[in-house]
Each structure stands twice: as C-alpha cells, then as structure tokens.
Design an enzyme around this catalytic site. Structure first.
Site, PDB file in Angstrom:
ATOM      1  N   HIS A 154      37.983   0.665   4.116  1.00  0.00           N
ATOM      2  CA  HIS A 154      38.179  -0.224   2.975  1.00  0.00           C
ATOM      3  C   HIS A 154      39.399  -1.092   3.223  1.00  0.00           C
ATOM      4  O   HIS A 154      40.352  -0.660   3.879  1.00  0.00           O
ATOM      5  CB  HIS A 154      38.360   0.596   1.687  1.00  0.00           C
ATOM      6  N   ASP A 211      30.625   2.393  -1.542  1.00  0.00           N
ATOM      7  CA  ASP A 211      29.298   1.893  -1.187  1.00  0.00           C
ATOM      8  C   ASP A 211      28.482   2.934  -0.437  1.00  0.00           C
ATOM      9  O   ASP A 211      27.245   2.889  -0.468  1.00  0.00           O
ATOM     10  CB  ASP A 211      29.431   0.635  -0.322  1.00  0.00           C
TER      11      ASP A 211
END
Length: 432
Positions: free
Chosen positions: A313, A370
């Site tokens: 991320h 996700d």
C-alpha cells in the site's frame, strides 16, 4: 527561531526560516508558503508523497503502525460496533448519533433514495455494455442540474449545517440508487425502484437483485457484511480521489461535480479499481491449476513487470487495519454463505506466503483491503463490475465531509500546483 527549519540558497547565500507545524498526531510539516517569495524557489514532490495540502479532522492513518482512525475512533472498533449510517453521522458531525438521532438520520436517508424520473433518460443514453462506473459518474454529475441551489451552498451566510446536511443526505442516499440503475442498465435489466422500508444496505442489495414487482432473498449476514465494507471505505485521508474532490471544490464548482470527479479518480486500477484486478488474478491462478509458485516467482523477477495484486500500500508499511477486519469477516462468512472455496484456497496460500516470505516481509508487502474485499463481494453475489461502485457508495460520505471541511477553511485557495518545465526554449518559426 523555535520550531522551524532554516533553508539556505547556496546560489545566493540567502536563507529563510520556515515554521514547523505540528498536528495532534503524525509527521510534522514545514510551512513553505513564503519559500518562493523569499528565495524564488518552489519544491518538487512527484506524486505529492511528502506534501500536506490541507488540515483535516476526519481520518488519520499511521502507515508504520498500521492504524486508521475516524474522528479519533479506531476502525476495528467502529466496524465491529457501528452501522454504516452511524459512521456517516460521525464523519458529518464529529460524533456518533444517540438512538433518537440515529433513527431520524436513517429515516431522512430513506426519504431521499429516489431519483427524479427524468434522470432515468440518462441511463438509456448509454450503451448496454457500459461499465457502471461511467454511468455512475455521469449520473452524479447530472444531479447538479436537479439541485442547482447547492452551487451556492457556501457562498453566503446560509452556509450552515442544515443546507449541508440536506446535500449530504442526497448524495449518500442517491448514489446507491444510481449505482444499481447503472448496473441493471448495463445488463439490459429493467430498473427496480428503491424500497424505503429497507435499511440503506439492504435496499442496495434489493435494487441489484430484485425483479420488478418481485422480491429478493437477502440474508441478515449479507447486509451486515456489506455494511462493514461500506464502513471500512468511508474515508481514508488525502488519497487520489479525495484530493480530486478537494481540488474541484477549490474552484467553487458544484459539490456534485466534485463528487463526480472523485468517482472518476477512484475508477483507476491503481486506486478503487484494484479489487477487480485482485479477483481476476486469483481466478487466473486458480485456472492455472493453483501454480502459485509461478506467480510468486514472476512477482520477484526484477525483469518481469508482473505485479501480484492485493499486496502493499502507498501509505501502510504494516498490515492494513481494514484488511484485518475483512479477514475476520471472511473467516466468519465462509461457513455461512457460499464463498468460492477455490478462490479462498488460493487467497489463503498467497496470504501465508506474504506473511512469511522474506521478499514480502523486507518490502513490507502485506495484504491490503483489496485482497479480501473481492472474495467477500463475490460471496455476496455482487458482480465484479460493481466492485468499484461499492467502493464509491462507502466513500461518498467521506468525500462530502472533505468537501465541507475544505469550503469552511478560510485559508484554502484554488489548487494550483507548480511544474518543473523541461521542454524546449524560445524556438523560432522559420519563414517559408
């Protein structure tokens, strides 16, 4: 000078003391607004990774510790104990609602589920195979033509909480309806009106699944699960789509136009569209006979541009706290609803590798939100083309709160980043 840094221009010997600003948490920032005036310099920060462009009270991320807070509350506690609409109330007002306020807010949201009938013509103008995100973005922008008075929402003394709440309620309540209509049109299905007798999240599932004049089987666990996903996506600092909303807001554009810009930014594969890519990749691995090693080796190969989706991320250098909540939710769901066991097997194996392999550990490539959301949404019978619209629904309240915060900050100016020009100089047009 205390709490400052001194910048010296080695070309001229001039120097300037720039104040250091400290928030309640997080990295202090250097106030550089006088840098150009005093030294004739701008800063260069590709991607704005080291630049704060606003002050905010809404959400805070500690990437090193893997922490996310809404208005000071930990996301894990919120996801476990509060509904999405209570989270909306928190982000809009700064506090969770009491029982009376919670019921009133719920009723006001239900009242505004419905769209103006003429807006339906917009959906018919799109090809049936249009991606729902294209129609959703256009539909939200079109709302500005039905509620023109919101253009002047903060241009006079009436910029108070009443008008703001009406605008916020409209956005929160109508985006799921536009999203559901967008999907059904993309599949050639007749549109299903909202049902004001249903809670926000149940109503969205109903509009996706039901037939006209019919009903849809919706389990409580499905409503709770999707409600949690909305909650986990409600706000997330100054990400690309939120920055897009604030940038458009800074121009004085209609708030619905700013939200539409956020939807466009969120659609990108590197942002909200990533969960679609994760699920597609899990299916690709499953179809390959679960040859996970081949995909891991490709991810490690510096000469291969292949990326293992769902890991790492931009901000988090630890386990994404939203991913932890979704992992717990996924584990609860696997015995209660029909989760694809083949995809789940691949996901568990990839997760095990990421948390134990030195390559992933050294690069802090932990599973992100996700990685889990796609499997859960599939189990909830959400079509893959609707993954990013689901993200939009959850994030809509954050965008509204960010818009309001931006408009109420007297120091805010129109967004105007600088550039480092590297093109040709002073070229001449030759006479023929």
């Amino acid at each position: 000078m205390g709490n400052s840094v001194t910048i010296i221009d080695n070309r001229s010997g001039k120097k300037i003391d720039l104040p250091i600003l400290e928030g309640n948490r997080g990295t202090p920032v250097i106030d550089i607004k006088d840098l150009n005036k005093e030294l004739g310099l701008f800063t260069f920060d590709n991607g704005f990774s080291s630049t704060a462009h606003c002050k905010s009270e809404l959400s805070f991320i500690d990437g090193e510790k893997g922490e996310l807070f809404y208005r000071g509350y930990r996301i894990a506690d919120i996801a476990e104990k509060k509904s999405y609409l209570d989270v909306c109330y928190l982000l809009l007002t700064g506090e969770f609602p009491n029982e009376k306020n919670s019921l009133e807010f719920d009723m006001l949201i239900r009242k505004r589920y419905f769209l103006h009938e003429t807006l339906k013509e917009l959906f018919r103008a799109f090809p049936e195979n249009s991606h729902p995100m294209a129609t959703l973005s256009s539909g939200v922008a079109a709302l500005s033509s039905f509620y023109r008075e919101h253009l002047d929402l903060c241009d006079n003394k009436k910029c108070g909480t009443f008008d703001y709440f009406i605008m916020a309620q409209r956005i929160i309540s109508k985006i799921p309806t536009i999203a559901a209509y967008s999907y059904r049109h993309s599949k050639g299905l007749s549109l299903v009106y909202p049902d004001a007798n249903r809670y926000f999240t149940e109503n969205f599932l109903y509009m996706l699944r039901a037939y006209p004049n019919g009903d849809a089987e919706i389990k409580d666990i499905e409503v709770k699960s999707l409600d949690t996903i909305f909650t986990l996506h409600a706000d997330h600092g100054q990400n690309a789509s939120t920055t897009a909303v604030r940038t458009v807001c800074s121009t004085g554009a209609h708030p619905y136009a700013a939200i539409s810009a956020g939807i466009g930014a969120l659609w990108g594969r590197a942002h909200g569209g990533a969960n679609e890519q994760v699920l597609n990749q899990l299916r690709e691995i499953s179809d390959s006979g679960n040859d996970i090693k081949k995909f891991i080796d490709r991810a490690k190969d510096p000469n291969d541009d292949f990326r293992l989706m769902g890991f790492g991320h931009r901000v988090y250098k630890n386990y994404d706290p939203r991913a932890k909540s979704l992992k717990e939710l996924q584990d609860k769901l696997k015995n209660e609803i029909n989760i694809d066991n083949k995809l789940l097997e691949v996901a568990y194996r990839l997760e095990e590798i990421a948390l134990s392999d030195d390559y992933f550990i050294e690069r802090k490539l932990y599973p992100n939100v996700d990685f889990y959301s796609g499997i859960i949404l599939t189990a909830l019978k959400i079509p893959i083309s609707m993954f990013t619209p689901v993200f939009v629904i959850g994030r809509s309240v954050g965008w509204i709160a960010q818009w309001f915060e931006h408009r109420h900050d007297p120091s805010m100016r129109i967004a105007r980043p600088r550039q480092l020009y590297i093109g040709k100089v002073d070229r001449k047009i030759e006479d023929n």
